[in-house]
Design a protein around this motif. Structure first.
Motif, PDB file in Angstrom:
ATOM      1  N   GLU A 129      -4.895   3.492 -11.619  1.00 49.65           N
ATOM      2  CA  GLU A 129      -4.684   4.250 -10.400  1.00 49.65           C
ATOM      3  C   GLU A 129      -3.333   3.851  -9.851  1.00 49.65           C
ATOM      4  OE1 GLU A 129      -7.761   3.138  -7.740  1.00 49.65           O
ATOM      5  OE2 GLU A 129      -9.358   3.607  -9.133  1.00 49.65           O
ATOM      6  N   ALA A 130      -2.879   4.565  -8.849  1.00 46.09           N
ATOM      7  CA  ALA A 130      -1.641   4.167  -8.187  1.00 46.09           C
ATOM      8  C   ALA A 130      -1.869   2.833  -7.496  1.00 46.09           C
ATOM      9  CB  ALA A 130      -1.227   5.219  -7.171  1.00 46.09           C
ATOM     10  N   ALA A 131      -0.923   1.922  -7.610  1.00 49.95           N
ATOM     11  CA  ALA A 131      -1.069   0.603  -7.003  1.00 49.95           C
ATOM     12  C   ALA A 131      -0.927   0.726  -5.491  1.00 49.95           C
ATOM     13  CB  ALA A 131      -0.016  -0.352  -7.548  1.00 49.95           C
ATOM     14  N   PRO A 132      -1.971   0.288  -4.749  1.00 53.71           N
ATOM     15  CA  PRO A 132      -1.857   0.403  -3.300  1.00 53.71           C
ATOM     16  C   PRO A 132      -0.924  -0.645  -2.735  1.00 53.71           C
ATOM     17  CG  PRO A 132      -3.916  -0.681  -3.911  1.00 53.71           C
ATOM     18  CD  PRO A 132      -3.226  -0.264  -5.186  1.00 53.71           C
ATOM     19  N   ALA A 133      -0.226  -0.305  -1.671  1.00 50.08           N
ATOM     20  CA  ALA A 133       0.602  -1.281  -0.969  1.00 50.08           C
ATOM     21  C   ALA A 133      -0.272  -1.914   0.088  1.00 50.08           C
ATOM     22  CB  ALA A 133       1.796  -0.585  -0.324  1.00 50.08           C
ATOM     23  N   ARG A 134      -0.237  -3.243   0.167  1.00 49.12           N
ATOM     24  CA  ARG A 134      -1.079  -3.950   1.115  1.00 49.12           C
ATOM     25  C   ARG A 134      -0.238  -4.854   1.975  1.00 49.12           C
ATOM     26  NH1 ARG A 134      -6.304  -5.613  -2.485  1.00 49.12           N
ATOM     27  NH2 ARG A 134      -6.682  -3.537  -3.258  1.00 49.12           N
ATOM     28  N   THR A 135      -0.643  -4.984   3.223  1.00 48.58           N
ATOM     29  CA  THR A 135       0.024  -5.925   4.111  1.00 48.58           C
ATOM     30  C   THR A 135      -0.504  -7.303   3.794  1.00 48.58           C
ATOM     31  OG1 THR A 135       0.152  -4.242   5.800  1.00 48.58           O
ATOM     32  CG2 THR A 135       0.483  -6.513   6.498  1.00 48.58           C
ATOM     33  N   LEU A 136       0.404  -8.281   3.717  1.00 51.15           N
ATOM     34  CA  LEU A 136       0.035  -9.638   3.348  1.00 51.15           C
ATOM     35  C   LEU A 136      -0.623 -10.394   4.481  1.00 51.15           C
ATOM     36  CD1 LEU A 136       3.108 -11.007   1.427  1.00 51.15           C
ATOM     37  CD2 LEU A 136       0.865 -10.563   0.547  1.00 51.15           C
ATOM     38  N   PRO A 137      -1.495 -11.359   4.137  1.00 49.65           N
ATOM     39  CA  PRO A 137      -1.951 -12.298   5.142  1.00 49.65           C
ATOM     40  C   PRO A 137      -0.794 -13.219   5.491  1.00 49.65           C
ATOM     41  CG  PRO A 137      -2.806 -12.893   2.984  1.00 49.65           C
ATOM     42  CD  PRO A 137      -2.104 -11.570   2.841  1.00 49.65           C
ATOM     43  N   ALA A 165       6.669 -14.285   4.670  1.00 52.00           N
ATOM     44  CA  ALA A 165       6.000 -13.062   4.249  1.00 52.00           C
ATOM     45  C   ALA A 165       5.558 -12.188   5.407  1.00 52.00           C
ATOM     46  CB  ALA A 165       4.795 -13.426   3.385  1.00 52.00           C
ATOM     47  N   ALA A 166       5.882 -12.580   6.628  1.00 51.37           N
ATOM     48  CA  ALA A 166       5.473 -11.790   7.790  1.00 51.37           C
ATOM     49  C   ALA A 166       6.040 -10.376   7.694  1.00 51.37           C
ATOM     50  CB  ALA A 166       5.943 -12.464   9.073  1.00 51.37           C
ATOM     51  N   GLY A 167       5.162  -9.389   7.778  1.00 51.33           N
ATOM     52  CA  GLY A 167       5.583  -7.992   7.736  1.00 51.33           C
ATOM     53  C   GLY A 167       5.871  -7.470   6.347  1.00 51.33           C
ATOM     54  N   CYS A 168       5.733  -8.304   5.332  1.00 52.70           N
ATOM     55  CA  CYS A 168       6.020  -7.871   3.957  1.00 52.70           C
ATOM     56  C   CYS A 168       4.818  -7.150   3.348  1.00 52.70           C
ATOM     57  CB  CYS A 168       6.391  -9.067   3.091  1.00 52.70           C
ATOM     58  SG  CYS A 168       7.993  -9.776   3.509  1.00 52.70           S
ATOM     59  N   VAL A 169       5.076  -6.424   2.276  1.00 50.34           N
ATOM     60  CA  VAL A 169       4.073  -5.644   1.567  1.00 50.34           C
ATOM     61  C   VAL A 169       4.050  -6.102   0.114  1.00 50.34           C
ATOM     62  CG1 VAL A 169       3.512  -3.305   0.787  1.00 50.34           C
ATOM     63  CG2 VAL A 169       4.421  -3.659   3.072  1.00 50.34           C
ATOM     64  N   GLU A 170       2.843  -6.304  -0.428  1.00 51.57           N
ATOM     65  CA  GLU A 170       2.715  -6.601  -1.853  1.00 51.57           C
ATOM     66  C   GLU A 170       2.702  -5.295  -2.632  1.00 51.57           C
ATOM     67  OE1 GLU A 170      -0.899  -8.797  -2.387  1.00 51.57           O
ATOM     68  OE2 GLU A 170       0.115 -10.705  -2.100  1.00 51.57           O
TER      69      GLU A 170
END
Length: 179
Positions: free
Chosen positions: A62-70, A96-101
């Motif tokens: 599937e398309a890889a979802p973008a997730r907000t990091l802890p 990693a604040a505000g970054c997306v995996e």
């Protein structure tokens, strides 16, 4: 009414052969409504099979979802395909604040460049555009592009070139730009 595509015995054997040659200890594979869990040291326990660090769960790509990091970044969990493959890049502290995996769309081999000997698609510090290609996950000779879900700056690459990756495994860390 057409019948959905089914995985052949040959494809399943190829997936199991790839698992056997990998550095993984356990794997769970969901195919056509059937779940197969295998382990190199015997059948893995149900608890171990469900954990990301010890097993993988492969499903239809599937398309890889973008997730907000802890708040704290997660470390990579990869295994090279061969003993001569490069190791995972060293993890240096990153805010990693505000970054997306950006995560893997499938189980397969991760490639940082379009072809051997060519420069990588992106490196840490590069600014990328929305939908820009960042890497490739190869599954049984099928090349799945890994693309940026939004514009931003690459702040970490979690996986080394030619490493085996699991479905939904973090590959890149992206700091989105405001505009």
């Amino acid at each position: 009414m057409s019948t959905p595509e089914r995985v052949t015995h040959r494809e399943l054997r190829e997936l199991l052969r790839s698992f056997h040659e990998s550095g993984w200890n356990a794997m769970t594979l969901d195919v056509d409504g059937i779940r197969v869990t295998v382990g190199k040291d015997g059948p893995p326990s149900a608890v171990a099979a469900g954990r990301d660090a010890s097993g993988s769960s492969a499903t239809a790509p599937e398309a890889a979802p973008a997730r907000t990091l802890p708040p704290a970044p997660q470390g990579p969990a990869t295994a090279p395909t061969k003993s001569t493959a490069p190791t995972t890049p060293a993890a240096e502290p990153v805010d990693a604040a505000g970054c997306v995996e950006i995560r893997s769309p499938a189980v397969g081999s991760f490639w940082v460049a379009p072809s051997p000997g060519e420069p990588p698609f992106v490196q840490v510090g590069d600014t990328v555009d929305n939908a820009q290609q960042l890497g490739i996950v190869e599954v049984m000779k099928l090349m799945n592009p890994v693309v940026a879900p939004q514009p931003g700056e690459i702040v970490r690459v979690f996986v080394a070139d030619a490493a085996l990756v699991e479905y939904d495994q973090p590959l890149f860390l992206l700091r989105p730009t405001d505009g």
